[in-house]
Design a protein around this motif. Structure first.
Motif, PDB file in Angstrom:
ATOM      1  N   PRO A  78       0.803  -1.228   0.000  1.00  0.00           N
ATOM      2  CA  PRO A  78       0.000   0.000   0.000  1.00  0.00           C
ATOM      3  C   PRO A  78       0.838   1.281   0.000  1.00  0.00           C
ATOM      4  O   PRO A  78       0.497   2.241  -0.696  1.00  0.00           O
ATOM      5  CB  PRO A  78      -0.835  -0.127   1.278  1.00  0.00           C
ATOM      6  N   ASP A  82       0.724   4.339  -2.816  1.00  0.00           N
ATOM      7  CA  ASP A  82       0.557   5.741  -2.466  1.00  0.00           C
ATOM      8  C   ASP A  82       1.706   6.590  -3.007  1.00  0.00           C
ATOM      9  O   ASP A  82       1.481   7.680  -3.548  1.00  0.00           O
ATOM     10  CB  ASP A  82       0.437   5.896  -0.948  1.00  0.00           C
ATOM     11  N   ALA A  92      -5.152   9.793  -2.318  1.00  0.00           N
ATOM     12  CA  ALA A  92      -6.034   8.696  -1.904  1.00  0.00           C
ATOM     13  C   ALA A  92      -7.364   9.236  -1.396  1.00  0.00           C
ATOM     14  O   ALA A  92      -7.402  10.168  -0.599  1.00  0.00           O
ATOM     15  CB  ALA A  92      -5.360   7.867  -0.822  1.00  0.00           C
ATOM     16  N   VAL A  95      -8.890   3.731   0.884  1.00  0.00           N
ATOM     17  CA  VAL A  95      -7.984   2.602   0.698  1.00  0.00           C
ATOM     18  C   VAL A  95      -8.454   1.459   1.583  1.00  0.00           C
ATOM     19  O   VAL A  95      -8.670   1.643   2.782  1.00  0.00           O
ATOM     20  CB  VAL A  95      -6.525   2.987   1.055  1.00  0.00           C
ATOM     21  N   ALA A  97      -6.882  -1.826   2.423  1.00  0.00           N
ATOM     22  CA  ALA A  97      -5.687  -2.655   2.325  1.00  0.00           C
ATOM     23  C   ALA A  97      -5.506  -3.417   3.627  1.00  0.00           C
ATOM     24  O   ALA A  97      -5.684  -2.865   4.705  1.00  0.00           O
ATOM     25  CB  ALA A  97      -4.467  -1.788   2.039  1.00  0.00           C
ATOM     26  N   ASP A 115      -6.240  -5.877  -2.389  1.00  0.00           N
ATOM     27  CA  ASP A 115      -6.541  -4.565  -1.825  1.00  0.00           C
ATOM     28  C   ASP A 115      -7.294  -3.728  -2.852  1.00  0.00           C
ATOM     29  O   ASP A 115      -7.245  -4.002  -4.045  1.00  0.00           O
ATOM     30  CB  ASP A 115      -5.241  -3.849  -1.430  1.00  0.00           C
ATOM     31  N   TYR A 117      -8.122   0.406  -4.005  1.00  0.00           N
ATOM     32  CA  TYR A 117      -7.667   1.789  -3.875  1.00  0.00           C
ATOM     33  C   TYR A 117      -8.555   2.694  -4.718  1.00  0.00           C
ATOM     34  O   TYR A 117      -8.863   2.369  -5.861  1.00  0.00           O
ATOM     35  CB  TYR A 117      -6.230   1.941  -4.393  1.00  0.00           C
ATOM     36  N   TYR A 119      -8.333   6.602  -5.923  1.00  0.00           N
ATOM     37  CA  TYR A 119      -7.502   7.816  -5.973  1.00  0.00           C
ATOM     38  C   TYR A 119      -8.169   8.854  -6.873  1.00  0.00           C
ATOM     39  O   TYR A 119      -8.879   8.500  -7.816  1.00  0.00           O
ATOM     40  CB  TYR A 119      -6.106   7.483  -6.519  1.00  0.00           C
TER      41      TYR A 119
END
Length: 123
Positions: A78, A82, A92, A95, A97, A115, A117, A119
């Motif tokens: 993670p 990022d 972000a 998230v 994760a 995971d 994400y 963004y």
């Protein structure tokens, strides 16, 4: 050996040098290694396989067949996601994760991460 390297190695050896019916020994090797590795995370193989269908909706052994030789992938942590996306002007939003099972990481034998994400481009 790091997780992505091990996972890629599994893929290259089993897909490239053991095509077709001969890939079966690679499946057995993977399952044996996974079976040996699970206790390091406090889990039992038999229980893992028994609950696999209800957790994932698939058969564990069919999944092993699908994974071996058809999945060249590279895992990423993670913080690395990022950093990479931040350097491209993204921030972000959300998230999801999980922490790795072995010293905060998931080597290839423990499977890949799943995971999520979200963004947003900020610049």
């Amino acid at each position: 050996m790091d997780g992505p390297v091990l996972a890629l190695g599994e893929t290259v050896v089993c897909a490239r040098f053991a095509p077709g019916a001969t890939s079966h020994p690679c499946h057995l090797i993977y399952i044996a290694l996974f079976r040996l590795a699970l206790p390091l995370t406090g889990r039992r193989f038999a229980r893992y396989v028994e609950g696999y269908r209800s957790n994932r909706g698939m058969n564990y052994y069919h999944d092993v067949h699908d994974w071996m030789g058809v999945w060249p992938y590279e895992s990423i942590q993670p913080a690395e996601v990022d950093f990479q996306l931040g350097s491209l002007g993204f921030a972000a939003e959300r998230v999801f994760a999980r922490k790795g099972r072995l010293f905060g990481r998931d080597p290839g034998i423990f499977g890949s991460r799943c995971d999520e994400y979200i963004y947003r481009k900020i610049s």
